[in-house]
Scaffold this motif. Structure first.
Motif, mmCIF file in Angstrom:
data_model
loop_
_atom_site.group_PDB
_atom_site.id
_atom_site.type_symbol
_atom_site.label_atom_id
_atom_site.label_comp_id
_atom_site.label_asym_id
_atom_site.label_seq_id
_atom_site.Cartn_x
_atom_site.Cartn_y
_atom_site.Cartn_z
ATOM 1 N N VAL A 271 9.304 2.885 15.994
ATOM 2 C CA VAL A 271 10.686 3.245 16.393
ATOM 3 C C VAL A 271 11.362 4.276 15.457
ATOM 4 O O VAL A 271 11.454 3.860 14.143
ATOM 5 C CB VAL A 271 11.534 2.281 16.776
ATOM 6 N N GLY A 272 11.749 5.388 15.931
ATOM 7 C CA GLY A 272 12.510 6.346 14.879
ATOM 8 C C GLY A 272 12.780 7.571 15.470
ATOM 9 O O GLY A 272 12.550 8.089 16.425
ATOM 10 N N ASP A 273 13.467 8.198 14.602
ATOM 11 C CA ASP A 273 13.964 9.765 14.989
ATOM 12 C C ASP A 273 13.338 10.590 13.754
ATOM 13 O O ASP A 273 13.376 10.419 12.707
ATOM 14 C CB ASP A 273 15.448 9.698 15.097
ATOM 15 N N GLU A 274 12.782 11.778 14.108
ATOM 16 C CA GLU A 274 12.320 12.664 13.453
ATOM 17 C C GLU A 274 11.120 12.090 12.200
ATOM 18 O O GLU A 274 11.320 12.669 11.240
ATOM 19 C CB GLU A 274 13.475 13.551 12.634
ATOM 20 N N GLY A 275 10.246 11.298 12.497
ATOM 21 C CA GLY A 275 9.299 10.812 11.796
ATOM 22 C C GLY A 275 9.987 9.700 10.890
ATOM 23 O O GLY A 275 9.064 9.262 10.056
ATOM 24 N N ALA A 276 11.131 9.366 10.869
ATOM 25 C CA ALA A 276 11.698 8.237 9.986
ATOM 26 C C ALA A 276 11.655 6.934 10.541
ATOM 27 O O ALA A 276 12.336 6.778 11.912
ATOM 28 C CB ALA A 276 13.073 8.511 9.507
ATOM 29 N N VAL A 277 10.998 6.029 10.064
ATOM 30 C CA VAL A 277 10.826 4.731 10.778
ATOM 31 C C VAL A 277 12.043 3.886 10.775
ATOM 32 O O VAL A 277 12.569 3.743 9.564
ATOM 33 C CB VAL A 277 9.535 3.843 10.349
ATOM 34 N N SER A 278 12.553 3.391 11.682
ATOM 35 C CA SER A 278 14.012 2.274 11.680
ATOM 36 C C SER A 278 13.389 1.329 12.071
ATOM 37 O O SER A 278 13.853 0.079 11.833
ATOM 38 C CB SER A 278 14.816 3.063 12.667
ATOM 39 N N ALA A 279 12.338 1.025 12.683
ATOM 40 C CA ALA A 279 12.093 -0.377 13.225
ATOM 41 C C ALA A 279 10.455 -0.229 13.780
ATOM 42 O O ALA A 279 9.980 0.742 14.057
ATOM 43 C CB ALA A 279 12.826 -0.770 14.528
ATOM 44 N N ILE A 280 9.797 -1.483 14.309
ATOM 45 C CA ILE A 280 8.515 -1.654 14.944
ATOM 46 C C ILE A 280 8.972 -2.400 15.986
ATOM 47 O O ILE A 280 9.503 -3.628 15.611
ATOM 48 C CB ILE A 280 7.564 -1.782 13.972
ATOM 49 N N VAL A 281 8.211 -2.181 17.186
ATOM 50 C CA VAL A 281 8.531 -2.964 18.188
ATOM 51 C C VAL A 281 7.072 -3.293 18.566
ATOM 52 O O VAL A 281 5.979 -2.584 18.569
ATOM 53 C CB VAL A 281 9.265 -2.274 19.584
ATOM 54 N N SER A 282 6.925 -4.726 18.663
ATOM 55 C CA SER A 282 5.450 -5.340 19.104
ATOM 56 C C SER A 282 5.401 -5.837 20.684
ATOM 57 O O SER A 282 6.448 -6.055 21.176
ATOM 58 C CB SER A 282 5.406 -6.504 18.105
ATOM 59 N N ALA A 283 4.079 -5.955 21.279
ATOM 60 C CA ALA A 283 3.968 -6.357 22.373
ATOM 61 C C ALA A 283 4.594 -7.625 22.583
ATOM 62 O O ALA A 283 5.193 -8.117 23.578
ATOM 63 C CB ALA A 283 2.276 -6.382 22.631
#
Length: 139
Positions: free
Chosen positions: A110-122
């Protein structure tokens, strides 16, 4: 009565919050496994740069073990996924679930312009849909 949005219309930013766990680009598979255990997560980002190099999951590590790789000397990047799939923070749960199903993946950056802000899992998405099912049982 307060209106509760349908699970599929909730945005990803509303269900993520844990810090993204990272390991350096040159880290070993063993270091990745230790990070997974230490932070109680299923995936870690490989690379300290704004845009990650790869993503290594529990499944990637199991594959390395099954292949009898030396976890202490094998670079995480050799077994990690470098085909990264992203979504924006305002992506809905439904959109994220469809993207993950389409790509046959369990984690979405999860992020904008290639910067990760989070990860969402199944598992995160399953929790949202399960909560809705429980609410429906009480309606």
């Amino acid at each position: 009565m307060t209106s509760i949005p349908a699970a599929g219309s909730i945005v990803i930013a509303d269900i993520t919050g844990d810090a993204v766990v990272r390991i350096p680009t040159g880290a070993s598979v063993l270091a990745a496994a230790e990070a997974l255990v230490a932070h109680d997560v299923g995936v870690v980002v490989v690379g300290d740069e704004v845009r990650p190099v790869a993503l290594i999951s529990e499944r990637d590590i199991v594959r390395a073990v099954a292949a009898a790789r030396d976890l202490a000397t094998t670079p995480a990047t050799e077994v990690a996924s470098s085909n990264l799939v992203w979504c924006a923070p305002d992506t809905t749960v439904e959109q994220a679930a469809l993207r993950m199903a389409d790509k046959h993946i369990r984690h979405l950056l999860v992020g904008d312009e290639g910067a990760v802000s989070a990860i969402v899992s199944a598992r995160d998405l399953l929790g949202v849909y399960a909560s809705e099912a429980v609410r429906a049982d009480f309606d």
